[in-house]
Design a protein around this motif. Structure first.
Motif, PDB file in Angstrom:
ATOM      1  N   PHE A  94      77.579  46.650  -9.504  1.00 23.44           N
ATOM      2  CA  PHE A  94      76.149  46.371  -9.592  1.00 23.44           C
ATOM      3  C   PHE A  94      75.667  46.288  -8.150  1.00 23.44           C
ATOM      4  N   ARG A 150      70.367  55.530 -13.704  1.00 20.38           N
ATOM      5  CA  ARG A 150      70.251  54.072 -13.516  1.00 20.38           C
ATOM      6  C   ARG A 150      70.392  53.811 -12.021  1.00 20.38           C
ATOM      7  N   TRP A 292      71.377  38.822 -37.591  1.00 16.87           N
ATOM      8  CA  TRP A 292      71.401  39.414 -36.253  1.00 16.87           C
ATOM      9  C   TRP A 292      72.115  38.533 -35.247  1.00 16.87           C
ATOM     10  N   LEU A 297      71.209  43.435 -32.855  1.00 21.37           N
ATOM     11  CA  LEU A 297      70.533  44.533 -33.556  1.00 21.37           C
ATOM     12  C   LEU A 297      70.819  45.874 -32.889  1.00 21.37           C
ATOM     13  N   HIS A 298      71.732  45.903 -31.940  1.00 23.20           N
ATOM     14  CA  HIS A 298      72.025  47.173 -31.273  1.00 23.20           C
ATOM     15  C   HIS A 298      72.479  48.205 -32.294  1.00 23.20           C
ATOM     16  N   ARG A 300      70.587  49.613 -34.435  1.00 24.15           N
ATOM     17  CA  ARG A 300      69.832  49.566 -35.686  1.00 24.15           C
ATOM     18  C   ARG A 300      69.156  50.895 -35.992  1.00 24.15           C
ATOM     19  N   ALA A 334      78.844  39.745 -27.454  1.00 27.74           N
ATOM     20  CA  ALA A 334      78.040  38.803 -26.672  1.00 27.74           C
ATOM     21  C   ALA A 334      77.498  37.657 -27.514  1.00 27.74           C
ATOM     22  N   MET A 335      77.500  37.797 -28.849  1.00 24.38           N
ATOM     23  CA  MET A 335      76.946  36.769 -29.717  1.00 24.38           C
ATOM     24  C   MET A 335      77.998  35.726 -30.123  1.00 24.38           C
ATOM     25  N   TRP A 357      75.700  35.168 -15.969  1.00 20.15           N
ATOM     26  CA  TRP A 357      75.524  36.245 -14.993  1.00 20.15           C
ATOM     27  C   TRP A 357      76.007  35.943 -13.623  1.00 20.15           C
TER      28      TRP A 357
ATOM     29  N   PRO B  20      69.188  36.456 -14.297  1.00 24.85           N
ATOM     30  CA  PRO B  20      68.062  36.139 -15.168  1.00 24.85           C
ATOM     31  C   PRO B  20      68.071  34.674 -15.601  1.00 24.85           C
ATOM     32  N   ASP B 289      67.617  42.602 -12.226  1.00 30.85           N
ATOM     33  CA  ASP B 289      68.895  41.970 -12.557  1.00 30.85           C
ATOM     34  C   ASP B 289      68.823  41.299 -13.932  1.00 30.85           C
ATOM     35  N   TRP B 292      69.792  43.975 -21.418  1.00 29.42           N
ATOM     36  CA  TRP B 292      69.715  43.475 -22.793  1.00 29.42           C
ATOM     37  C   TRP B 292      70.394  42.132 -22.943  1.00 29.42           C
ATOM     38  N   SER B 293      71.411  41.855 -22.118  1.00 26.08           N
ATOM     39  CA  SER B 293      72.140  40.604 -22.310  1.00 26.08           C
ATOM     40  C   SER B 293      71.288  39.395 -21.894  1.00 26.08           C
ATOM     41  N   GLY B 294      70.177  39.619 -21.184  1.00 28.36           N
ATOM     42  CA  GLY B 294      69.275  38.522 -20.849  1.00 28.36           C
ATOM     43  C   GLY B 294      68.027  38.513 -21.703  1.00 28.36           C
ATOM     44  N   LEU B 297      67.558  43.124 -27.609  1.00 25.25           N
ATOM     45  CA  LEU B 297      66.777  44.349 -27.799  1.00 25.25           C
ATOM     46  C   LEU B 297      65.751  44.191 -28.905  1.00 25.25           C
ATOM     47  N   HIS B 298      65.580  42.975 -29.405  1.00 28.30           N
ATOM     48  CA  HIS B 298      64.611  42.783 -30.487  1.00 28.30           C
ATOM     49  C   HIS B 298      63.224  43.239 -30.033  1.00 28.30           C
ATOM     50  N   GLN B 321      67.878  50.098 -20.729  1.00 19.39           N
ATOM     51  CA  GLN B 321      68.108  48.746 -21.200  1.00 19.39           C
ATOM     52  C   GLN B 321      67.701  47.751 -20.133  1.00 19.39           C
ATOM     53  N   LEU B 322      66.916  48.187 -19.186  1.00 21.50           N
ATOM     54  CA  LEU B 322      66.550  47.285 -18.099  1.00 21.50           C
ATOM     55  C   LEU B 322      65.097  46.867 -18.215  1.00 21.50           C
ATOM     56  N   ALA B 331      65.454  35.689 -30.472  1.00 19.87           N
ATOM     57  CA  ALA B 331      66.571  36.538 -30.066  1.00 19.87           C
ATOM     58  C   ALA B 331      66.866  36.393 -28.581  1.00 19.87           C
ATOM     59  N   ALA B 334      68.589  33.144 -27.771  1.00 15.67           N
ATOM     60  CA  ALA B 334      69.993  33.140 -28.188  1.00 15.67           C
ATOM     61  C   ALA B 334      70.931  33.670 -27.109  1.00 15.67           C
ATOM     62  N   MET B 335      70.396  34.350 -26.101  1.00 14.89           N
ATOM     63  CA  MET B 335      71.236  34.923 -25.060  1.00 14.89           C
ATOM     64  C   MET B 335      71.446  33.971 -23.886  1.00 14.89           C
ATOM     65  N   HIS B 336      70.775  32.809 -23.877  1.00 15.53           N
ATOM     66  CA  HIS B 336      70.790  31.939 -22.696  1.00 15.53           C
ATOM     67  C   HIS B 336      71.415  30.573 -22.977  1.00 15.53           C
ATOM     68  N   PRO B 337      72.335  30.137 -22.111  1.00 12.28           N
ATOM     69  CA  PRO B 337      72.991  28.843 -22.313  1.00 12.28           C
ATOM     70  C   PRO B 337      72.130  27.654 -21.891  1.00 12.28           C
TER      71      PRO B 337
END
Lengths: 357, 357
Positions: A94, A150, A292, A297-298, A300, A334-335, A357, B20, B289, B292-294, B297-298, B321-322, B331, B334-337
């Motif tokens: 990255f 990218r 989900w 939902l990737h 879908r 990741a879920m 991250w 993120p 930075d 999708w993980s942050g 994709l909903h 995906q950026l 959604a 759900a990706m963030h602690p």
């Protein structure tokens, strides 16, 4: 049942697991790891597995054949996790963010080989302005964009060769050029193996042509790598002229990879277990205890099955947000806070991925 | 920078946060909570906030006006988390899975009011076969499907009234009928407020008609509730004949809710902070930075902005995906602690959500 992370599940039959549960078939994982290593051996290529799909020490140990040397990570959270887990020769794939340089510097000092990507003069300048302590140099891969669109500098860009020269020869006491790095993620847009192989061939040719131009300009570039699970699952002979490849998803594979032709259905190691908890006869639907948040939902909008398929029941289709091999293993993994690894129908290992991250 | 969960970020200006980062504007959260409470007061309805979007003790305390009484949860992990955090009067809004009955029983014994959903004779039978200790009864909401098409028995189904009777009168020492519960999630398919209100009106009418039929049949049904943030953000007068509503997303709101007309853009409390780490002039793109993980994709296939919009830069669009208010707050959360809650530009609280099922 209170904790999915409870190691009391070791030894339990799969049928008893709490649902939704992410499960991995150990024999399939081993087979996937071995086949990819064998493919690389046959081409004379080093395999540097990308760990972003699974993010686990166990998965990376399997993928490196137990050496724990030579991996690619997508986040600094992963880099620290794997460094703490005894891994070395770690490539952070990255472009180094300015605000995270201190973390990279710390990793470069701690590890024998911590490698970073550069794709702009600004990126190089950042490293030059922040030299490592004596005895250490920044180990840099020049990131090329060979059509993926990218990160990366295009090899056709007149600045690309100048940037490679600046990395390799500008301040050799501070920075070293390890090689050139291209990711052919554009293979995910293909519909069949010949189309994937055409991209692999084009990417390889662009990388090798650039390396040749460097050599002719007197710039040493020891390594050259491309990656993506589709291209590495059906490598073209030209790839043998590279030094490395860096696929990652192949350890699990998934529905998307099956549709791309990267693997056969029986090579998909990942499943999400779910239970039927309701039956609505008037609309012919079952209710599962997995939505989900257990799948993502990737996928879908891809393929007949959408984000998942119900194993053994091809006539069943996930609808609404209720739905199980997985369309996109990275997103599904990741879920889940823990993966249940099984053999002969029983849980034999619990893998806990790194997050963040 | 090593840990997003490090409370050393308290007091930090937003600009210094690791990215993120999921951020929440405290004043906006408070305003959203207060407006929904005020709307319910005006209609004479109890607000039983659903906590599945934020999954935090702090968010639920705000939404209940500090009473910590009367919430809806979507998982047993949430139920345990909120029970341990001092909450009571918790409705587990999911047909009880047979294999998790022991957990429900434990919660019912621990709490003054732990309520469950039933939508089938089998669901009721499960409770009857597993009675609670003396002095406790199963508190049951009958789940109705008034057009949402997920869990629930249709009020027009001849079995619905028989099921309500069996819950209310079958074994009153073991089971009590608390009320009827309908979720109008089908409002998310609407394109404007009148369409949302038409669904709210239909759902309310179907619920009230069923309650009237119960009364005529001599079956007491004390409570009636419907929910969904779109319908509760613009309630119709008929809803005042219900006893409760149970929206959840409104505490954060998001891009999807803005597009549905549920809120104004300035009422969206959630943002994902990201940094620009690259600029690719030849294709007019910035690299952030945050992928999708942050974000998740909903919403990718909805509206002009897809899964996110870049605040203050409407001309910028997330591609590949950026990509940043969020299309689907549940959604993304759900990706963030950890969530960074801010006021006057500084972090004032860290909220840590519960995960799992």
């Amino acid at each position: 049942m209170d904790g999915h992370t409870d190691s009391s599940w070791l030894g339990a039959p799969l049928e008893q697991l709490p649902t939704p549960a992410l499960t991995l078939d150990l024999a399939t994982l081993r087979g996937n790891a071995e086949r990819m290593r064998e493919r690389c051996r046959a081409l004379g290529l080093r395999l540097r597995p990308h760990v972003k799909t699974h993010k686990t020490l166990e998965g990376a140990a399997l993928a490196t054949g137990g050496t724990r040397r030579g991996i690619v990570v997508s986040t600094l959270a992963e880099a620290r996790f794997f460094a703490a887990g005894g891994f070395d020769d770690i490539l952070y794939a990255f472009p180094v963010p300015r605000w995270r340089l201190a973390e990279c510097s710390e990793l470069a000092q701690r590890l024998q080989q911590f490698q970073v990507l550069v794709d702009s003069p600004q990126g190089l300048e950042l490293l030059l302005q922040n030299p490592l302590p004596a005895g250490k140099r920044w180990l840099v891969w020049l990131k090329l964009d060979c059509g993926n669109g990218r990160a990366g500098i295009r090899p056709s860009d007149p600045e690309a060769l100048a940037l490679a020269r600046a990395i390799a020869q500008g301040s050799p006491e501070l920075v070293a050029l390890v090689g050139v790095y291209a990711h052919c993620g554009n293979t995910y847009g293909c519909r069949d193996i010949p189309a994937i192989q055409a991209i692999a061939r084009d990417t390889t040719a662009a990388v090798l042509e650039f390396v040749t131009a460097l050599r002719q300009a007197g710039i040493a570039c020891p390594q050259a790598t491309i990656g993506s699970t589709p291209s590495c699952s059906h490598p073209v002979p030209e790839m043998s002229q590279l030094t490395e490849v860096h696929p990652g998803n192949y350890l699990f594979y998934d529905l998307q990879q099956t549709q791309l032709g990267s693997c056969r259905p029986e090579e998909v190691a990942i499943r999400v277990l779910t239970r039927v908890i309701g039956h609505y006869r008037h609309r012919g639907q079952l209710l599962l205890d997995c939505g989900w948040s257990g799948l993502s939902l990737h996928g879908r909008d891809q393929g007949p099955a959408g984000c998942a398929a119900i194993e053994g029941h091809p006539q069943l289709r996930p609808v609404s947000q209720l739905s199980v091999p997985l369309s996109q293993a990275c997103a599904t993994a990741a879920m889940h806070p823990v993966y249940f690894v099984h053999a002969a129908g029983k849980v034999v290992e619990l893998w806990r991925p790194v997050r963040g991250w």
